[in-house]
Scaffold this motif. Structure first.
Motif, PDB file in Angstrom:
ATOM      1  N   ALA A 161      -1.566   1.380   5.753  1.00  0.00           N
ATOM      2  CA  ALA A 161      -0.172   0.913   5.734  1.00  0.00           C
ATOM      3  C   ALA A 161       0.070   0.064   6.967  1.00  0.00           C
ATOM      4  O   ALA A 161      -0.851  -0.140   7.762  1.00  0.00           O
ATOM      5  CB  ALA A 161       0.774   2.105   5.688  1.00  0.00           C
ATOM      6  N   LEU A 162       1.312  -0.410   7.112  1.00  0.00           N
ATOM      7  CA  LEU A 162       1.603  -1.377   8.186  1.00  0.00           C
ATOM      8  C   LEU A 162       2.511  -0.821   9.269  1.00  0.00           C
ATOM      9  O   LEU A 162       2.767  -1.503  10.258  1.00  0.00           O
ATOM     10  CB  LEU A 162       2.235  -2.641   7.574  1.00  0.00           C
TER      11      LEU A 162
ATOM     12  N   ILE B 203      -4.060   2.910  12.587  1.00  0.00           N
ATOM     13  CA  ILE B 203      -2.865   2.067  12.455  1.00  0.00           C
ATOM     14  C   ILE B 203      -2.115   2.030  13.796  1.00  0.00           C
ATOM     15  O   ILE B 203      -1.642   0.966  14.217  1.00  0.00           O
ATOM     16  CB  ILE B 203      -1.943   2.598  11.317  1.00  0.00           C
ATOM     17  N   ALA B 204      -2.037   3.174  14.473  1.00  0.00           N
ATOM     18  CA  ALA B 204      -1.336   3.210  15.773  1.00  0.00           C
ATOM     19  C   ALA B 204      -1.993   2.229  16.749  1.00  0.00           C
ATOM     20  O   ALA B 204      -1.302   1.500  17.467  1.00  0.00           O
ATOM     21  CB  ALA B 204      -1.345   4.630  16.335  1.00  0.00           C
ATOM     22  N   VAL B 205      -3.322   2.178  16.764  1.00  0.00           N
ATOM     23  CA  VAL B 205      -4.024   1.281  17.693  1.00  0.00           C
ATOM     24  C   VAL B 205      -3.805  -0.181  17.273  1.00  0.00           C
ATOM     25  O   VAL B 205      -3.525  -1.038  18.117  1.00  0.00           O
ATOM     26  CB  VAL B 205      -5.528   1.640  17.758  1.00  0.00           C
ATOM     27  N   LEU B 206      -3.894  -0.470  15.977  1.00  0.00           N
ATOM     28  CA  LEU B 206      -3.680  -1.856  15.508  1.00  0.00           C
ATOM     29  C   LEU B 206      -2.269  -2.328  15.867  1.00  0.00           C
ATOM     30  O   LEU B 206      -2.079  -3.459  16.321  1.00  0.00           O
ATOM     31  CB  LEU B 206      -3.913  -1.957  13.996  1.00  0.00           C
ATOM     32  N   LEU B 207      -1.279  -1.450  15.698  1.00  0.00           N
ATOM     33  CA  LEU B 207       0.104  -1.815  16.043  1.00  0.00           C
ATOM     34  C   LEU B 207       0.244  -2.065  17.550  1.00  0.00           C
ATOM     35  O   LEU B 207       0.961  -2.977  17.970  1.00  0.00           O
ATOM     36  CB  LEU B 207       1.068  -0.719  15.591  1.00  0.00           C
ATOM     37  N   SER B 208      -0.466  -1.277  18.351  1.00  0.00           N
ATOM     38  CA  SER B 208      -0.412  -1.479  19.806  1.00  0.00           C
ATOM     39  C   SER B 208      -1.031  -2.816  20.179  1.00  0.00           C
ATOM     40  O   SER B 208      -0.552  -3.494  21.096  1.00  0.00           O
ATOM     41  CB  SER B 208      -1.143  -0.353  20.538  1.00  0.00           C
TER      42      SER B 208
ATOM     43  N   GLU C 165       5.510   4.427   7.551  1.00  0.00           N
ATOM     44  CA  GLU C 165       4.912   4.388   6.203  1.00  0.00           C
ATOM     45  C   GLU C 165       3.762   5.397   6.086  1.00  0.00           C
ATOM     46  O   GLU C 165       3.664   6.125   5.087  1.00  0.00           O
ATOM     47  CB  GLU C 165       4.347   2.982   5.918  1.00  0.00           C
ATOM     48  N   VAL C 166       2.894   5.415   7.098  1.00  0.00           N
ATOM     49  CA  VAL C 166       1.755   6.348   7.024  1.00  0.00           C
ATOM     50  C   VAL C 166       2.266   7.783   6.944  1.00  0.00           C
ATOM     51  O   VAL C 166       1.767   8.595   6.149  1.00  0.00           O
ATOM     52  CB  VAL C 166       0.808   6.204   8.249  1.00  0.00           C
ATOM     53  N   ASP C 167       3.275   8.085   7.754  1.00  0.00           N
ATOM     54  CA  ASP C 167       3.798   9.461   7.763  1.00  0.00           C
ATOM     55  C   ASP C 167       4.392   9.840   6.404  1.00  0.00           C
ATOM     56  O   ASP C 167       4.228  10.969   5.934  1.00  0.00           O
ATOM     57  CB  ASP C 167       4.851   9.620   8.875  1.00  0.00           C
ATOM     58  N   GLU C 168       5.054   8.867   5.767  1.00  0.00           N
ATOM     59  CA  GLU C 168       5.622   9.134   4.436  1.00  0.00           C
ATOM     60  C   GLU C 168       4.506   9.368   3.410  1.00  0.00           C
ATOM     61  O   GLU C 168       4.626  10.204   2.523  1.00  0.00           O
ATOM     62  CB  GLU C 168       6.441   7.912   4.000  1.00  0.00           C
TER      63      GLU C 168
ATOM     64  N   HIS D  32       0.825  -1.215   0.000  1.00  0.00           N
ATOM     65  CA  HIS D  32       0.000   0.000   0.000  1.00  0.00           C
ATOM     66  C   HIS D  32       0.859   1.265   0.000  1.00  0.00           C
ATOM     67  O   HIS D  32       0.633   2.180  -0.795  1.00  0.00           O
ATOM     68  CB  HIS D  32      -0.946   0.006   1.213  1.00  0.00           C
ATOM     69  N   ALA D  33       1.829   1.311   0.935  1.00  0.00           N
ATOM     70  CA  ALA D  33       2.616   2.545   1.070  1.00  0.00           C
ATOM     71  C   ALA D  33       3.445   2.797  -0.193  1.00  0.00           C
ATOM     72  O   ALA D  33       3.386   3.883  -0.785  1.00  0.00           O
ATOM     73  CB  ALA D  33       3.526   2.447   2.291  1.00  0.00           C
ATOM     74  N   GLU D  34       4.193   1.777  -0.616  1.00  0.00           N
ATOM     75  CA  GLU D  34       5.108   1.948  -1.761  1.00  0.00           C
ATOM     76  C   GLU D  34       4.378   2.485  -2.996  1.00  0.00           C
ATOM     77  O   GLU D  34       4.787   3.485  -3.596  1.00  0.00           O
ATOM     78  CB  GLU D  34       5.755   0.588  -2.080  1.00  0.00           C
TER      79      GLU D  34
END
Ligand SMILES: NC(=O)c1ccc[n+]([C@@H]2O[C@H](COP(=O)([O-])OP(=O)(O)OC[C@H]3O[C@@H](n4cnc5c(N)ncnc54)[C@H](OP(=O)(O)O)[C@@H]3O)[C@@H](O)[C@H]2O)c1
Length: 326
Positions: free
Chosen positions: A100-101, A308-313, A105-108, A79-81
């Motif tokens: 993104a994962l 994404i931050a919550v999913l990563l947590s 990536e999201v910030d980019e 997704h990001a690329e």
């Protein structure tokens, strides 16, 4: 007259079939091209779906100057690329969930959208449906009393051998694929971010989860619980429990044109009928509004980032077998 936005589909992903009808139906969009990693599959797909142009590489689609909007339904790890490449090629992008994962990536991606002035939106289709807007209106009206608990689930039996959903390095795992919906829904209802999460996972062969069970605590005292998974029958629901009433949403993530909610007060169930729209049309019209009318997006990129931050947590919590504070 408004400009007609030409769309290009990045790959022959299965989910394209949900977008082709709305892109063809909207008065502001035209489906102009499809790209695949192989020319023969792009040609066959274009023929079957009556798409005028077929490209045998993603680069060739991005190089077409007449394409305005790219729909990115690639496996999650791409997704990001490809979103960043598309933005830098001068295209607007509707990118599938999860956007993104990693947060880097999201910030980019957000930076690329800002720098290029192109619109980037995450394709959480349920957020645009009239049923979801009605749920938010009911919750915000106060009729449920003080919100205490949000429960939900999204599961199905995954039977696609070798699909990216079961490969950790490709963003596999039920939490990324379907758990992202109840997490996003609960955050939308509360209108804030959780301060603590705790998750458990049942690992599949590649190390990503086959099922996930999670709970979240919000600063205002609301708690949320959900499960997601690939190993049980198709299930999805959200229930919002308040001090005075309960709101039951039997089809929260894929509401049909005509859907129903149930408001339960004093053990009496009131049926609320919603006249909806075609599920995937909302995200197409929303990005058109942002591009053509400069309207704010319904799902701001900061919202996508927080999901994404919550999913990563949650993934961190399941790995460490401990609650994680955000
Ligand atoms: N919003 C929704 O309702 C919804 C529903 C389903 C899926 N999704 C999302 O949509 C995305 C795609 O899901 P899907 O099930 O439609 O995907 P899929 O059928 O598995 O297709 C993914 C496509 O990506 C291309 N691709 C490029 N590199 C690849 C690689 N290394 N391995 C495999 N495929 C590769 C392939 O197309 P070519 O061979 O043509 O290049 C493939 O057809 C995911 O992000 C998913 O979360 C959203």
């Amino acid at each position: 007259m408004e400009k007609l936005l030409n769309w290009g589909l990045l790959s022959t992903a299965k989910i394209n079939q949900a977008l082709i009808k709305p892109i063809n139906a909207s008065k502001r969009t035209r489906l102009l091209a499809i790209a695949s990693r192989s020319q023969s599959s792009a040609d066959a797909y274009a023929r079957e779906n009556k798409i005028p142009r077929a490209y045998g590489s993603y680069e060739a689609l991005l190089a077409d100057p007449e394409i305005d909007v790219i729909y990115n339904p690639l496996p999650n790890h791409l997704h990001a690329e490809w979103t960043i490449k598309a933005l830098r090629a001068g295209k607007h992008v509707l990118c599938e969930k999860p956007i993104a994962l990693t947060l880097a990536e999201v910030d980019e991606m957000i930076a690329a959208a800002k720098e290029t002035g192109n619109v980037l939106a995450e394709a959480f289709m349920y957020r645009h449906h009239p049923q979801t807007l009605k749920v938010k209106e009911i919750v915000d009206s106060g009729v449920l009393g003080k919100i205490q608990l949000i429960k939900g689930a999204f599961t199905f039996t995954l039977d696609r051998e070798g699909n990216f959903r079961q490969i950790k390095e490709m963003g596999g795992g039920s939490i990324w694929d379907v758990g992202c919906y109840p997490v996003s829904y609960a955050r939308m209802i509360v209108g804030a971010e959780p301060v603590e999460v705790f998750g458990w996972q049942v690992e599949g062969p590649s190390g990503s989860d086959d099922s996930f069970i999670g709970q979240m605590r919000f600063a205002n005292g609301v708690h949320a619980q959900f499960d997601s998974g690939f190993k049980s029958p198709s299930r999805s629901y959200i229930e919002v429990v308040g001090s005075d009433a309960v709101l039951k949403i039997p089809s929260p993530f894929k509401p049909r044109k005509n859907s129903e909610l149930f408001l339960v007060r004093d053990e009496v169930e009131e049926r609320i009928k919603i006249t909806g729209t075609e599920l995937y049309l909302g995200e197409v019209e929303d990005i058109c509004d942002s591009i053509l009318l400069k309207k704010p997006q319904r799902i701001p990129l900061e919202d996508s980032r927080e999901n994404i931050a919550v999913l990563l947590s949650f993934i961190e919590s399941a790995d460490k077998k401990k609650p994680v504070l955000l």
